[in-house]
Write a protein that holds these residues in place. Structure first.
Motif, mmCIF file in Angstrom:
data_model
loop_
_atom_site.group_PDB
_atom_site.id
_atom_site.type_symbol
_atom_site.label_atom_id
_atom_site.label_comp_id
_atom_site.label_asym_id
_atom_site.label_seq_id
_atom_site.Cartn_x
_atom_site.Cartn_y
_atom_site.Cartn_z
ATOM 1 N N VAL A 110 0.872 -1.175 0.000
ATOM 2 C CA VAL A 110 0.000 0.000 0.000
ATOM 3 C C VAL A 110 0.907 1.223 0.000
ATOM 4 O O VAL A 110 1.678 1.444 0.932
ATOM 5 C CB VAL A 110 -0.931 0.008 1.226
ATOM 6 N N MET A 111 0.822 1.984 -1.078
ATOM 7 C CA MET A 111 1.671 3.169 -1.243
ATOM 8 C C MET A 111 0.869 4.403 -0.841
ATOM 9 O O MET A 111 -0.088 4.779 -1.527
ATOM 10 C CB MET A 111 2.130 3.299 -2.696
ATOM 11 N N ASN A 112 1.222 4.994 0.272
ATOM 12 C CA ASN A 112 0.581 6.241 0.691
ATOM 13 C C ASN A 112 1.219 7.365 -0.121
ATOM 14 O O ASN A 112 2.420 7.607 -0.015
ATOM 15 C CB ASN A 112 0.764 6.442 2.191
ATOM 16 N N THR A 113 0.398 8.005 -0.952
ATOM 17 C CA THR A 113 0.909 9.016 -1.873
ATOM 18 C C THR A 113 0.060 10.283 -1.824
ATOM 19 O O THR A 113 -1.039 10.297 -1.273
ATOM 20 C CB THR A 113 0.930 8.490 -3.325
ATOM 21 N N ILE A 114 0.588 11.305 -2.455
ATOM 22 C CA ILE A 114 -0.126 12.571 -2.662
ATOM 23 C C ILE A 114 -0.206 12.774 -4.162
ATOM 24 O O ILE A 114 0.816 12.809 -4.853
ATOM 25 C CB ILE A 114 0.623 13.753 -1.999
ATOM 26 N N LYS A 115 -1.424 12.872 -4.668
ATOM 27 C CA LYS A 115 -1.614 13.042 -6.112
ATOM 28 C C LYS A 115 -0.921 14.316 -6.586
ATOM 29 O O LYS A 115 -1.082 15.380 -6.008
ATOM 30 C CB LYS A 115 -3.102 13.102 -6.444
ATOM 31 N N GLY A 116 -0.105 14.177 -7.621
ATOM 32 C CA GLY A 116 0.585 15.322 -8.209
ATOM 33 C C GLY A 116 1.781 15.812 -7.414
ATOM 34 O O GLY A 116 2.287 16.911 -7.662
ATOM 35 N N LYS A 117 2.267 15.016 -6.470
ATOM 36 C CA LYS A 117 3.358 15.449 -5.579
ATOM 37 C C LYS A 117 4.545 16.004 -6.370
ATOM 38 O O LYS A 117 5.005 15.425 -7.330
ATOM 39 C CB LYS A 117 3.837 14.294 -4.707
ATOM 40 N N GLY A 118 5.014 17.164 -5.919
ATOM 41 C CA GLY A 118 6.175 17.797 -6.529
ATOM 42 C C GLY A 118 5.854 18.680 -7.713
ATOM 43 O O GLY A 118 6.727 19.340 -8.260
ATOM 44 N N SER A 120 3.856 21.835 -8.553
ATOM 45 C CA SER A 120 3.225 22.927 -7.805
ATOM 46 C C SER A 120 1.791 23.243 -8.240
ATOM 47 O O SER A 120 0.961 23.583 -7.412
ATOM 48 C CB SER A 120 4.077 24.190 -7.905
ATOM 49 N N PHE A 121 1.497 23.122 -9.524
ATOM 50 C CA PHE A 121 0.156 23.475 -9.995
ATOM 51 C C PHE A 121 -0.817 22.296 -9.938
ATOM 52 O O PHE A 121 -1.987 22.442 -10.286
ATOM 53 C CB PHE A 121 0.217 24.012 -11.433
ATOM 54 N N ALA A 122 -0.342 21.135 -9.493
ATOM 55 C CA ALA A 122 -1.218 19.964 -9.474
ATOM 56 C C ALA A 122 -1.260 19.236 -8.136
ATOM 57 O O ALA A 122 -2.184 18.468 -7.889
ATOM 58 C CB ALA A 122 -0.784 18.985 -10.559
ATOM 59 N N GLU A 123 -0.285 19.479 -7.272
ATOM 60 C CA GLU A 123 -0.181 18.690 -6.046
ATOM 61 C C GLU A 123 -1.429 18.824 -5.177
ATOM 62 O O GLU A 123 -1.837 19.917 -4.822
ATOM 63 C CB GLU A 123 1.052 19.096 -5.237
ATOM 64 N N ASN A 124 -2.025 17.658 -4.906
ATOM 65 C CA ASN A 124 -3.174 17.548 -4.012
ATOM 66 C C ASN A 124 -4.387 18.355 -4.470
ATOM 67 O O ASN A 124 -5.237 18.719 -3.661
ATOM 68 C CB ASN A 124 -2.783 17.923 -2.585
ATOM 69 N N ILE A 125 -4.477 18.641 -5.755
ATOM 70 C CA ILE A 125 -5.622 19.368 -6.304
ATOM 71 C C ILE A 125 -6.532 18.359 -6.999
ATOM 72 O O ILE A 125 -6.116 17.677 -7.937
ATOM 73 C CB ILE A 125 -5.162 20.468 -7.288
ATOM 74 N N LEU A 126 -7.742 18.245 -6.524
ATOM 75 C CA LEU A 126 -8.660 17.215 -6.979
ATOM 76 C C LEU A 126 -8.871 17.232 -8.496
ATOM 77 O O LEU A 126 -8.826 16.198 -9.144
ATOM 78 C CB LEU A 126 -9.998 17.358 -6.253
ATOM 79 N N LYS A 127 -9.083 18.387 -9.080
ATOM 80 C CA LYS A 127 -9.448 18.434 -10.494
ATOM 81 C C LYS A 127 -8.292 18.085 -11.434
ATOM 82 O O LYS A 127 -8.500 17.915 -12.624
ATOM 83 C CB LYS A 127 -10.040 19.790 -10.853
ATOM 84 N N ASN A 128 -7.074 17.910 -10.904
ATOM 85 C CA ASN A 128 -5.968 17.576 -11.809
ATOM 86 C C ASN A 128 -6.107 16.177 -12.389
ATOM 87 O O ASN A 128 -5.378 15.797 -13.285
ATOM 88 C CB ASN A 128 -4.605 17.764 -11.126
ATOM 89 N N HIS A 129 -7.071 15.407 -11.918
ATOM 90 C CA HIS A 129 -7.300 14.055 -12.428
ATOM 91 C C HIS A 129 -7.886 14.097 -13.836
ATOM 92 O O HIS A 129 -7.642 13.209 -14.650
ATOM 93 C CB HIS A 129 -8.246 13.322 -11.477
ATOM 94 N N HIS A 130 -8.670 15.134 -14.141
ATOM 95 C CA HIS A 130 -9.416 15.119 -15.397
ATOM 96 C C HIS A 130 -9.444 16.453 -16.145
ATOM 97 O O HIS A 130 -9.945 16.501 -17.251
ATOM 98 C CB HIS A 130 -10.847 14.637 -15.132
ATOM 99 N N ASP A 131 -8.953 17.525 -15.593
ATOM 100 C CA ASP A 131 -8.959 18.803 -16.286
ATOM 101 C C ASP A 131 -7.721 18.977 -17.152
ATOM 102 O O ASP A 131 -6.692 18.356 -16.930
ATOM 103 C CB ASP A 131 -9.004 19.970 -15.281
ATOM 104 N N VAL A 132 -7.833 19.884 -18.104
ATOM 105 C CA VAL A 132 -6.675 20.273 -18.902
ATOM 106 C C VAL A 132 -5.786 21.151 -18.014
ATOM 107 O O VAL A 132 -6.271 22.084 -17.362
ATOM 108 C CB VAL A 132 -7.115 21.069 -20.148
ATOM 109 N N LEU A 133 -4.519 20.816 -17.955
ATOM 110 C CA LEU A 133 -3.593 21.602 -17.154
ATOM 111 C C LEU A 133 -2.980 22.690 -18.025
ATOM 112 O O LEU A 133 -2.357 22.411 -19.037
ATOM 113 C CB LEU A 133 -2.495 20.711 -16.574
ATOM 114 N N LEU A 134 -3.167 23.911 -17.636
ATOM 115 C CA LEU A 134 -2.591 25.049 -18.345
ATOM 116 C C LEU A 134 -1.423 25.596 -17.555
ATOM 117 O O LEU A 134 -1.546 25.873 -16.362
ATOM 118 C CB LEU A 134 -3.654 26.135 -18.576
ATOM 119 N N LEU A 135 -0.312 25.736 -18.197
ATOM 120 C CA LEU A 135 0.887 26.244 -17.512
ATOM 121 C C LEU A 135 1.067 27.723 -17.756
ATOM 122 O O LEU A 135 0.818 28.274 -18.730
ATOM 123 C CB LEU A 135 2.113 25.486 -17.981
#
Length: 135
Positions: A110-118, A120-135
């Protein structure tokens, strides 16, 4: 033929099978059917990784279908269980080595992780799973 089949089966058990699932998809019933089957068949060459980042497509897993402790669930199915920081390669490597040295039952890491870790614009942000990421 049976003897040949048995020899081939034993030779295949020398291989290690790796599988990875996310915490959200673990809510699906066929996963638990496979977990029961693997334990019953004593598939000690199976290592399953569960990415437990506590998020899924549209919300936190606790708000959709709370799975509580994956470790406890897998132990109840008679799996060998290890929990690690999924971002720590040394912990992962040690867990894999430990699992490969025990072929009596299937293994879950069981890997305890943080979605998008490292990231900055995606870490632990729920919508980064399915939204278009704009830089």
């Amino acid at each position: 033929l049976q003897q040949q089949h048995d020899q081939q089966y034993e030779a295949q058990k020398e291989n290690t099978i790796f599988c990875i699932i996310g915490d959200g998809e673990s809510q699906e019933g066929q996963n638990w059917e496979a977990v029961m089957f693997a334990a019953q068949q004593k598939l000690g060459n199976l290592i399953l990784f569960v990415d437990d980042n506590k998020q899924q497509l549209d919300n936190m897993t606790s708000k959709i279908c709370n799975m509580d402790s994956f470790a406890e669930k897998f132990r109840s199915f008679h799996w060998d269980v290890q929990e690690v920081d999924g971002h720590n390669i040394n912990e992962l490597n040690t867990a894999i080595t430990t699992a490969r040295n025990n072929d009596e039952r299937p293994h879950v890491i069981v890997m305890n992780t943080i979605k998008g870790k490292g990231c900055s614009f995606a870490e632990n942000i729920l919508k980064n799973h399915h939204d278009v990421l704009l830089l």
